[in-house]
Design a protein around this motif. Sequence first.
Motif, mmCIF file in Angstrom:
data_model
loop_
_atom_site.group_PDB
_atom_site.id
_atom_site.type_symbol
_atom_site.label_atom_id
_atom_site.label_comp_id
_atom_site.label_asym_id
_atom_site.label_seq_id
_atom_site.Cartn_x
_atom_site.Cartn_y
_atom_site.Cartn_z
ATOM 1 N N VAL A 256 -3.954 27.292 -13.910
ATOM 2 C CA VAL A 256 -3.532 26.345 -12.884
ATOM 3 C C VAL A 256 -4.369 26.590 -11.638
ATOM 4 N N LEU A 257 -4.981 25.536 -11.110
ATOM 5 C CA LEU A 257 -5.810 25.653 -9.918
ATOM 6 C C LEU A 257 -5.151 25.079 -8.673
ATOM 7 N N LYS A 258 -4.214 24.138 -8.858
ATOM 8 C CA LYS A 258 -3.572 23.500 -7.705
ATOM 9 C C LYS A 258 -2.248 22.883 -8.141
ATOM 10 N N TRP A 259 -1.255 22.956 -7.257
ATOM 11 C CA TRP A 259 0.055 22.334 -7.479
ATOM 12 C C TRP A 259 0.235 21.184 -6.502
ATOM 13 N N GLU A 260 0.970 20.152 -6.931
ATOM 14 C CA GLU A 260 1.345 19.076 -6.015
ATOM 15 C C GLU A 260 2.630 18.412 -6.490
ATOM 16 N N GLY B 75 8.027 12.779 -6.849
ATOM 17 C CA GLY B 75 9.233 13.577 -7.006
ATOM 18 C C GLY B 75 9.197 14.617 -8.118
ATOM 19 N N ARG B 76 8.052 14.759 -8.785
ATOM 20 C CA ARG B 76 7.935 15.742 -9.878
ATOM 21 C C ARG B 76 6.729 16.626 -9.634
ATOM 22 N N TRP B 77 6.856 17.919 -9.989
ATOM 23 C CA TRP B 77 5.751 18.843 -9.832
ATOM 24 C C TRP B 77 4.758 18.665 -10.962
ATOM 25 N N ARG B 78 3.483 18.746 -10.598
ATOM 26 C CA ARG B 78 2.410 18.746 -11.575
ATOM 27 C C ARG B 78 1.324 19.695 -11.087
ATOM 28 N N ALA B 79 0.434 20.049 -12.003
ATOM 29 C CA ALA B 79 -0.608 21.019 -11.664
ATOM 30 C C ALA B 79 -1.960 20.541 -12.170
ATOM 31 N N TRP B 80 -3.010 20.838 -11.383
ATOM 32 C CA TRP B 80 -4.378 20.607 -11.823
ATOM 33 C C TRP B 80 -4.749 21.833 -12.656
ATOM 34 N N VAL B 81 -5.002 21.606 -13.950
ATOM 35 C CA VAL B 81 -5.190 22.706 -14.896
ATOM 36 C C VAL B 81 -6.527 22.558 -15.608
ATOM 37 N N ILE B 82 -7.180 23.678 -15.823
ATOM 38 C CA ILE B 82 -8.358 23.741 -16.684
ATOM 39 C C ILE B 82 -7.961 24.601 -17.876
ATOM 40 N N TRP B 83 -8.302 24.121 -19.104
ATOM 41 C CA TRP B 83 -7.910 24.869 -20.287
ATOM 42 C C TRP B 83 -8.965 24.742 -21.382
ATOM 43 N N VAL B 84 -8.861 25.600 -22.387
ATOM 44 C CA VAL B 84 -9.748 25.575 -23.541
ATOM 45 C C VAL B 84 -9.041 24.799 -24.642
ATOM 46 N N ASP B 85 -9.585 23.621 -24.981
ATOM 47 C CA ASP B 85 -9.009 22.792 -26.030
ATOM 48 C C ASP B 85 -9.504 23.296 -27.382
ATOM 49 N N THR B 86 -8.594 23.865 -28.148
ATOM 50 C CA THR B 86 -8.931 24.438 -29.455
ATOM 51 C C THR B 86 -8.497 23.525 -30.593
ATOM 52 N N GLU C 28 -13.542 23.154 -26.533
ATOM 53 C CA GLU C 28 -14.089 22.455 -25.375
ATOM 54 C C GLU C 28 -13.228 22.721 -24.155
ATOM 55 N N ILE C 29 -13.874 22.695 -22.987
ATOM 56 C CA ILE C 29 -13.157 22.852 -21.721
ATOM 57 C C ILE C 29 -12.616 21.492 -21.299
ATOM 58 N N ARG C 30 -11.340 21.455 -20.944
ATOM 59 C CA ARG C 30 -10.694 20.229 -20.466
ATOM 60 C C ARG C 30 -10.051 20.514 -19.108
ATOM 61 N N TRP C 31 -9.806 19.455 -18.348
ATOM 62 C CA TRP C 31 -9.082 19.582 -17.092
ATOM 63 C C TRP C 31 -8.338 18.285 -16.837
ATOM 64 N N ASP C 32 -7.163 18.413 -16.238
ATOM 65 C CA ASP C 32 -6.331 17.239 -15.978
ATOM 66 C C ASP C 32 -5.098 17.668 -15.181
ATOM 67 N N TRP C 33 -4.398 16.677 -14.644
ATOM 68 C CA TRP C 33 -3.094 16.925 -14.031
ATOM 69 C C TRP C 33 -2.078 17.006 -15.165
ATOM 70 N N LEU C 34 -1.321 18.091 -15.228
ATOM 71 C CA LEU C 34 -0.311 18.274 -16.265
ATOM 72 C C LEU C 34 1.059 18.459 -15.632
ATOM 73 N N GLY C 35 2.064 17.913 -16.296
ATOM 74 C CA GLY C 35 3.434 18.139 -15.868
ATOM 75 C C GLY C 35 3.908 19.504 -16.293
ATOM 76 N N VAL C 36 4.952 19.983 -15.665
ATOM 77 C CA VAL C 36 5.448 21.329 -15.979
ATOM 78 C C VAL C 36 5.956 21.447 -17.406
ATOM 79 N N ASP C 37 6.287 20.324 -18.054
ATOM 80 C CA ASP C 37 6.744 20.369 -19.444
ATOM 81 C C ASP C 37 5.600 20.564 -20.429
ATOM 82 N N GLU C 38 4.348 20.510 -19.967
ATOM 83 C CA GLU C 38 3.187 20.684 -20.847
ATOM 84 C C GLU C 38 2.574 22.079 -20.761
#
Length: 89
Positions: A37-41, A45-56, A62-72
């Motif tokens: 997680v690199l950033k929260w916002e 009304g819901r928390w999400r995070a800017w995340v970078i991850w390794v898609d296996t 591959e490296i991916r990045w996106d805004w993800l909800g806390v349920d992910e």
Amino acid sequence: MSATPPKNDAWPAPRNWLHVWVHRRRRNYPPPMPGLVLKWELHKGRWRAWVIWVDTTYDKPEIRWDWLGVDEMRPAKSDINVWNDRRRR
């Protein structure tokens, strides 16, 4: 705090970033993937995070990045002070 703290000195845990396990689908496949997680916002009304991850999901990771909800994502155990425990080989 010095650049090379003594072994008995502990760094505080970072507040803004977090190691996580990312799970983009609701079924068992693919298994959770390592991320950071690199950033929260607060968005609509819901928390999400800017995340970078390794898609296996595929044969070649591959490296991916996106805004993800806390349920992910779920926190992954991580200790910044492991560097103080022993020397690297």
